[in-house]
Scaffold this active site. Structure first.
Site, PDB file in Angstrom:
ATOM      1  N   LEU A 104       0.818  -1.203   0.000  1.00  0.00           N
ATOM      2  CA  LEU A 104       0.000   0.000   0.000  1.00  0.00           C
ATOM      3  C   LEU A 104       0.859   1.263   0.000  1.00  0.00           C
ATOM      4  O   LEU A 104       2.043   1.235   0.353  1.00  0.00           O
ATOM      5  CB  LEU A 104      -0.911   0.012   1.226  1.00  0.00           C
ATOM      6  CG  LEU A 104      -1.995  -1.063   1.303  1.00  0.00           C
ATOM      7  CD1 LEU A 104      -2.664  -1.023   2.675  1.00  0.00           C
ATOM      8  CD2 LEU A 104      -3.028  -0.869   0.197  1.00  0.00           C
ATOM      9  N   SER A 105       0.254   2.357  -0.379  1.00  0.00           N
ATOM     10  CA  SER A 105       0.920   3.643  -0.259  1.00  0.00           C
ATOM     11  C   SER A 105       1.210   3.915   1.217  1.00  0.00           C
ATOM     12  O   SER A 105       0.355   3.725   2.083  1.00  0.00           O
ATOM     13  CB  SER A 105       0.021   4.748  -0.817  1.00  0.00           C
ATOM     14  OG  SER A 105       0.621   5.997  -0.659  1.00  0.00           O
ATOM     15  N   GLY A 106       2.420   4.354   1.489  1.00  0.00           N
ATOM     16  CA  GLY A 106       2.804   4.608   2.867  1.00  0.00           C
ATOM     17  C   GLY A 106       3.290   3.386   3.606  1.00  0.00           C
ATOM     18  O   GLY A 106       3.605   3.464   4.795  1.00  0.00           O
ATOM     19  N   ALA A 107       3.392   2.236   2.917  1.00  0.00           N
ATOM     20  CA  ALA A 107       3.826   1.001   3.581  1.00  0.00           C
ATOM     21  C   ALA A 107       5.307   1.026   3.917  1.00  0.00           C
ATOM     22  O   ALA A 107       5.759   0.317   4.816  1.00  0.00           O
ATOM     23  CB  ALA A 107       3.506  -0.209   2.700  1.00  0.00           C
ATOM     24  N   GLY A 108       6.070   1.844   3.181  1.00  0.00           N
ATOM     25  CA  GLY A 108       7.511   1.915   3.416  1.00  0.00           C
ATOM     26  C   GLY A 108       8.339   1.351   2.284  1.00  0.00           C
ATOM     27  O   GLY A 108       9.547   1.127   2.445  1.00  0.00           O
ATOM     28  N   LYS A 109       7.731   1.140   1.122  1.00  0.00           N
ATOM     29  CA  LYS A 109       8.444   0.522   0.000  1.00  0.00           C
ATOM     30  C   LYS A 109       9.656   1.335  -0.437  1.00  0.00           C
ATOM     31  O   LYS A 109      10.750   0.791  -0.613  1.00  0.00           O
ATOM     32  CB  LYS A 109       7.487   0.343  -1.192  1.00  0.00           C
ATOM     33  CG  LYS A 109       6.273  -0.524  -0.917  1.00  0.00           C
ATOM     34  CD  LYS A 109       5.409  -0.701  -2.145  1.00  0.00           C
ATOM     35  CE  LYS A 109       4.870   0.617  -2.696  1.00  0.00           C
ATOM     36  NZ  LYS A 109       4.026   1.343  -1.717  1.00  0.00           N
ATOM     37  N   THR A 110       9.458   2.620  -0.644  1.00  0.00           N
ATOM     38  CA  THR A 110      10.560   3.452  -1.127  1.00  0.00           C
ATOM     39  C   THR A 110      11.683   3.530  -0.106  1.00  0.00           C
ATOM     40  O   THR A 110      12.863   3.429  -0.441  1.00  0.00           O
ATOM     41  CB  THR A 110      10.048   4.860  -1.456  1.00  0.00           C
ATOM     42  OG1 THR A 110       9.178   4.786  -2.577  1.00  0.00           O
ATOM     43  CG2 THR A 110      11.189   5.800  -1.791  1.00  0.00           C
ATOM     44  N   SER A 177       1.771  -1.532  -7.371  1.00  0.00           N
ATOM     45  CA  SER A 177       1.447  -2.687  -8.234  1.00  0.00           C
ATOM     46  C   SER A 177       0.322  -3.523  -7.619  1.00  0.00           C
ATOM     47  O   SER A 177       0.562  -4.652  -7.176  1.00  0.00           O
ATOM     48  CB  SER A 177       2.681  -3.537  -8.504  1.00  0.00           C
ATOM     49  OG  SER A 177       3.449  -3.772  -7.351  1.00  0.00           O
TER      50      SER A 177
END
Length: 668
Positions: A104-110, A177
């Protein structure tokens, strides 16, 4: 009319508007996404083609009639992946693959993606992070956020990631994605090309993602101001069987990176030497009694105190990735390259070897294992022993630059056995010395745990074998100040005196520890941000060669900054008239040494007594008349006579410790 969108977290992938003017932002920043839809606007321009919002609002009508390429044939490269891998990074071998972070957005992927990229590159592994928002500023700036555009976005990214992977790079893709079919297509694309693909679910609960939403985009989505927001009014199809699940709401970034690194190691992408872990050589607790019983049945070799200190160094993991005393192949790599090369490049500038006499070599060379004993007590089992000639002249010439037995460690080498034996070491129990100092002998794993407990976001290490004066303290305090200025919140000092063998005229370890404790008690160094511990290695006095070992060993503790002093590991030439090593070369060599790239070297700044200030200060050549250099010889003379040094040279309590020591030995 231009449109402006934001970066991660949350991602611009959340907006339902074509991304015509997204600007890449610094890591961690967020821009507000305007809560508008295509229908709210006049003409929106994408790739120089106007989407008129009148009767025909199909944004894909301009692409439906584009002629696709025909009569094309894929061309094989002349450069093989094996050849490409040999020239990429410091860790030879093809390592191309894609790590696909979804969530999700804000999950910490980046954040995780960039941290993994930094981790790998600093260890000599070629890596590149593809971020969702960054890609939409260029390659995919013509795409919006409809299901069709999202599918095309992921298709393009998968193709780009495959090219990076095929080139030998570890490609880290961080994209929401949301659709399973798109991620499966990305995997298939890689696997059909013989490339490894790792789907990693950054599984952070939406409640935590919303808490991180400092710009309020989740809030706007819930209010209906942003449409098509994944997790709110647009589905996110979580992976059912990802290669790795990262609970980023519970784990730290470092823990997530460590899990990813282990995933890559387990799948033969990364060599063991890259993994930021410590290789302890202790027998597992549930096998200790079995090991003790076996040791009693094996032939044995009595070792001396210096050998036992090296057993301690190996067993606690300071020499990771060594699994025991060096075999001949490792010994030659150390001698000629100052590195271990079989599992990637790992700095190992000094040999860790076990000398034996000819009579013991002949007695033990046919054994598959034998027991190492100290004072008759079983200490370790050495398995699969390998005996090889101990060429003492070559060893001393290469590591010390001289073969003069007037050098104290050279003398030890020449008096040791004519053979060396290497092998895998199983240490039965932790080495202790029962000298009242074992509480300070923290292993690398224990130090890492201590730094985590202190919430350290940077660790800077200071190696020393001498008492600390206020000039040393000035350098350490100045380093912490600079780290704070760089943005670190809680940098922690590892004050790490060497605790193994030293030459006879060095201050004993017990005295040095008392002196260091006094420095902390009087607040010269901040006890709340300092860890005092003992480094168990013997001292070799091998100058810049040994300095690399001191730095490499501290990396095992998680230290990422290392303060190098003037003439580290130096000694006077045996003729007594000059330094054996150039005092400036230690810092210069460390800045160039292979296998130490994750360690930032903090160069030594000369400090002297400022007579005007009445305190230790960084030396200013333009005002050299204001400074006095207090040599070790002068300091020892003052201490023996019970005189005080100039005020501000050393804390009174610490000076008293030294005075008592030097006065005690003068009476002997």
């Amino acid at each position: 009319m231009s449109t402006h969108y934001g970066t991660h977290p949350p991602s611009t992938e959340q907006s339902c508007i074509p991304s015509t003017d997204i600007k890449a932002q610094p890591r961690g920043e967020i821009m507000q996404i305007e809560a508008e839809t295509v229908e709210d606007r006049g003409p929106v321009f994408v790739s120089n083609m106007a989407f008129n919002n009148g009767n025909n609002n199909d944004p894909f009508r301009y692409f439906k009639n584009i002629q696709r390429a025909t009569n094309v044939k894929f061309q094989e490269h002349h450069v093989s992946r094996d050849k490409r891998g040999k020239v990429l990074g410091q860790k030879g071998g093809f390592r191309g693959c894609t790590v696909w972070l979804t969530g999700l957005s804000g999950a910490g992927k980046t954040t995780i993606s960039f941290a993994l990229e930094e981790y790998l590159v600093s260890r000599g592994i070629h890596a590149y992070s593809l971020d969702g928002d960054n890609v939409r500023t260029g390659l995919n700036k013509d795409l919006g956020f409809s299901p069709e555009d999202r599918e095309e976005n992921i298709r393009r990214i998968a193709e780009v990631a495959k090219l990076f992977a095929d080139g030998g790079t570890v490609c880290i893709s961080s994209f929401i994605s949301p659709y399973t079919k798109d991620r499966n297509k990305a995997r298939k694309l890689h696997e059909e090309s013989g490339l490894k693909f790792f789907e990693c679910h950054v599984n952070t609960p939406i409640e935590i993602c919303e808490q991180r939403d400092v710009k309020g985009l989740y809030k706007k989505a819930r209010e209906g101001k942003i449409k098509g927001f994944t997790g709110i009014d647009s589905a996110y199809e979580a992976p059912e069987n990802p290669d790795l699940k990262l609970k980023a709401g519970e784990l730290s970034i470092d823990e997530c990176v460590e899990m990813l690194a282990h995933l890559l190691k387990e799948n033969d992408v990364l060599p063991e030497g890259v993994i930021d872990s410590v290789k302890e050589l202790f027998v597992p607790n549930d096998r200790v009694e079995l090991a003790r019983t076996e040791a009693q049945t094996l032939p044995s070799l009595e070792i001396n105190k210096l050998d036992l200190q090296w057993v301690q160094v190996l067993s606690e993991g300071w020499a990771t990735p060594l699994s025991g005393f060096m075999r001949e192949r490792q010994y030659l790599q150390c001698h000629h390259f100052a590195c271990l090369l079989d599992d990637g490049v790992s700095n190992q500038s000094i040999p860790i070897v076990l000398p034996v006499e000819t009579e013991h070599k002949e007695r033990l060379e046919d054994c598959t294992a034998f027991c190492l004993r100290y004072d008759g007590k079983p200490v370790a089992i050495l398995r699969k022993p390998e005996f090889y000639k101990h060429n003492k002249d070559e060893r001393c010439g290469r590591k010390f630059g001289i073969s003069n037995p007037g050098h104290p460690y050279v003398k030890i080498v020449y008096e040791s056995g004519d053979w060396l034996v290497g092998g895998d070491l199983e240490v039965i129990e932790r080495i202790t010395w029962d000298d009242g100092l074992d509480q300070y002998r923290l292993t690398p794993k224990e130090l890492r745990a201590k730094f985590r407990e202190m919430n350290a976001d940077a660790v800077f290490a200071f190696q020393l074998r001498n008492p600390v004066h206020n000039g040393h303290a000035l350098l350490m305090s100045d380093t912490r100040k600079k780290l704070l200025e760089q943005g670190y919140k809680n940098p922690v000092l590892l004050l790490h005196p060497l605790g193994g063998w030293t030459k006879e005229d060095d201050v004993p370890l017990a005295v040095r520890i008392e002196q260091h404790k006094a420095i902390l008690e009087e607040g010269v160094l901040d006890p709340k941000s300092t860890v005092l511990a003992i480094f168990p290695s013997p001292m070799m006095y091998a100058g810049p060669t040994e300095v690399q070992w001191h730095a490499k060993a501290r990396m095992c503790t998680g230290a990422n900054f290392y303060i190098v002093g003037r003439d580290p590991a130096g000694i006077l030439h045996p003729d007594g008239n000059r330094d054996l090593f150039d005092p400036t070369h230690g810092a210069k060599v460390l800045a160039m040494a292979p296998g130490l790239t994750q360690l930032e070297i903090v160069p030594f700044k000369v400090a002297a007594y400022n007579k005007k200030k009445g305190a230790m200060d960084f030396f200013d050549p333009e005002n050299k008349q204001d400074f006095e250099f207090i040599s070790g010889t002068k300091m020892r003379a003052l201490a023996r006579s019970g005189q005080d040094p100039p005020p501000g040279f050393m804390s009174p309590k610490a000076w008293k410790v030294l005075c008592l020591y030097y006065q005690s030995i003068s009476k002997m």
